[in-house]
Design an enzyme around this catalytic site. Structure first.
Site, PDB file in Angstrom:
ATOM      1  N   ASP A 118      -6.867  -6.479   3.819  1.00 10.84           N
ATOM      2  CA  ASP A 118      -6.323  -5.123   3.933  1.00 10.84           C
ATOM      3  C   ASP A 118      -6.372  -4.681   5.397  1.00 10.84           C
ATOM      4  O   ASP A 118      -7.446  -4.482   5.958  1.00 10.84           O
ATOM      5  CB  ASP A 118      -7.139  -4.162   3.066  1.00 10.84           C
TER       6      ASP A 118
ATOM      7  N   ASP B  57      -4.800   3.348  -1.707  1.00  9.35           N
ATOM      8  CA  ASP B  57      -5.910   3.608  -0.790  1.00  9.35           C
ATOM      9  C   ASP B  57      -6.431   5.024  -0.997  1.00  9.35           C
ATOM     10  O   ASP B  57      -5.739   5.997  -0.682  1.00  9.35           O
ATOM     11  CB  ASP B  57      -5.456   3.438   0.657  1.00  9.35           C
TER      12      ASP B  57
ATOM     13  N   MET C 268      -9.048   7.842   0.049  1.00  6.97           N
ATOM     14  CA  MET C 268      -9.888   8.199   1.189  1.00  6.97           C
ATOM     15  C   MET C 268     -10.370   9.635   1.069  1.00  6.97           C
ATOM     16  O   MET C 268      -9.626  10.506   0.617  1.00  6.97           O
ATOM     17  CB  MET C 268      -9.114   7.991   2.493  1.00  6.97           C
TER      18      MET C 268
ATOM     19  N   HIS D 291      -1.082  -1.261  -4.390  1.00 13.51           N
ATOM     20  CA  HIS D 291      -2.388  -0.948  -3.809  1.00 13.51           C
ATOM     21  C   HIS D 291      -2.471   0.540  -3.480  1.00 13.51           C
ATOM     22  O   HIS D 291      -1.590   1.080  -2.809  1.00 13.51           O
ATOM     23  CB  HIS D 291      -2.575  -1.783  -2.539  1.00 13.51           C
TER      24      HIS D 291
ATOM     25  N   MET E 208     -12.242   4.165  -0.644  1.00 15.67           N
ATOM     26  CA  MET E 208     -12.907   4.350   0.649  1.00 15.67           C
ATOM     27  C   MET E 208     -13.576   5.720   0.617  1.00 15.67           C
ATOM     28  O   MET E 208     -13.200   6.652   1.335  1.00 15.67           O
ATOM     29  CB  MET E 208     -11.888   4.236   1.785  1.00 15.67           C
TER      30      MET E 208
ATOM     31  N   HIS F 258      -8.408   1.077  -4.205  1.00 17.89           N
ATOM     32  CA  HIS F 258      -9.401   0.805  -3.160  1.00 17.89           C
ATOM     33  C   HIS F 258     -10.079   2.119  -2.779  1.00 17.89           C
ATOM     34  O   HIS F 258      -9.472   2.987  -2.159  1.00 17.89           O
ATOM     35  CB  HIS F 258      -8.681   0.179  -1.957  1.00 17.89           C
TER      36      HIS F 258
ATOM     37  N   MET G 194     -11.637  -6.130   5.109  1.00 15.79           N
ATOM     38  CA  MET G 194     -10.897  -5.197   5.959  1.00 15.79           C
ATOM     39  C   MET G 194     -10.601  -5.867   7.307  1.00 15.79           C
ATOM     40  O   MET G 194     -11.508  -6.375   7.970  1.00 15.79           O
ATOM     41  CB  MET G 194     -11.697  -3.915   6.190  1.00 15.79           C
TER      42      MET G 194
ATOM     43  N   SER H 199       0.840  -1.191   0.000  1.00 14.41           N
ATOM     44  CA  SER H 199       0.000   0.000   0.000  1.00 14.41           C
ATOM     45  C   SER H 199       0.875   1.241   0.000  1.00 14.41           C
ATOM     46  O   SER H 199       1.666   1.454   0.929  1.00 14.41           O
ATOM     47  CB  SER H 199      -0.897   0.021   1.240  1.00 14.41           C
TER      48      SER H 199
END
Length: 229
Positions: free
Chosen positions: A176, A39, A41, A37, A72, A70, A141, A12
């Protein structure tokens, strides 16, 4: 992109050097990472803000393999095309992020990416039972999303349930949160094949000294494969 259930390590970049993202992505791939990966957010769905599609577009040329994005964020649907155009191979949305996850998964595939669905620790495996034929990846998660470096929450029973539900469908199970040498065997034994690791990969290394990345990736992979069936 051929499907297999071999263990894949997906560092990540949330744990990488933000000033050197391109070089960091290239370095972890050169040191043995299978996927990268990302993330994303939004400060709304989760209590933190990270990256957007422009960051993904900027690092895409530095990633030879899979860019695993990913989301979020909530809402998801207005941003799917932008992340697909930025070069995401997988786009994962949370089942908790909106009322129409079925539509979201259709939209992700329609944009040309592989569709992932993520489950927070408190969300049961059964929430995706009617989504499997639209899904290429299920992200479990093992922390409450929003910040890196959190303590691992054991979701191995959920992973086992998902693995049984999936059967012979070509669907990855991704973990994750809190993945390291100690926790990797737990989730691999339960049936996971993609392990997202942030600080456990990037600790001790840098762009100028990437060898520790390789050692960390090798150690996590070896730990996971030691029990993987």
């Amino acid at each position: 992109m051929s499907f297999d259930r071999n263990i894949k390590i997906a560092p990540s970049i949330l744990a990488a050097d933000f000033a050197n993202f391109g070089a960091e992505c290239a370095a972890v791939e050169a040191q043995g990472a299978d996927w990268v990966h990302v993330d994303v957010m939004d400060g709304h769905f989760v209590p933190n803000i990270s990256f957007g599609p422009t960051t993904c577009a900027a690092i895409r040329p530095h990633i030879k393999g899979v860019m695993d994005v990913h989301l979020m964020i909530s809402p998801v649907d207005p941003y799917i095309d932008a992340f697909a155009e930025a070069g995401a191979d997988f786009i994962t949305a949370h089942v908790e992020a909106g009322p129409h996850i079925h539509r979201t998964l259709q939209a992700i595939r329609g944009a040309g990416a592989k569709a992932g669905v993520a489950l927070n620790p408190g969300t049961p495996a059964e929430s995706v039972a009617h989504l499997l034929d639209l899904t290429d990846l299920i992200c479990v998660m093992t922390v409450n999303p929003g910040f890196g470096g959190q303590k691992f929450i054991d979701m191995s029973d959920k992973v086992k349930t998902l693995r049984a539900m999936i059967g012979d469908r070509p669907i990855h199970i991704e973990i994750d949160g809190g993945v390291d040498q100690k926790t990797a065997p737990i989730v691999a034994q339960a049936g996971a094949d993609v392990l997202v690791a942030g600080s456990a990969v990037f600790k001790g290394g840098s762009v100028s000294d990437p060898a520790p990345y390789g050692a960390n990736i090798k150690a996590i992979r070896a730990a996971a494969e030691g029990v993987y069936v």
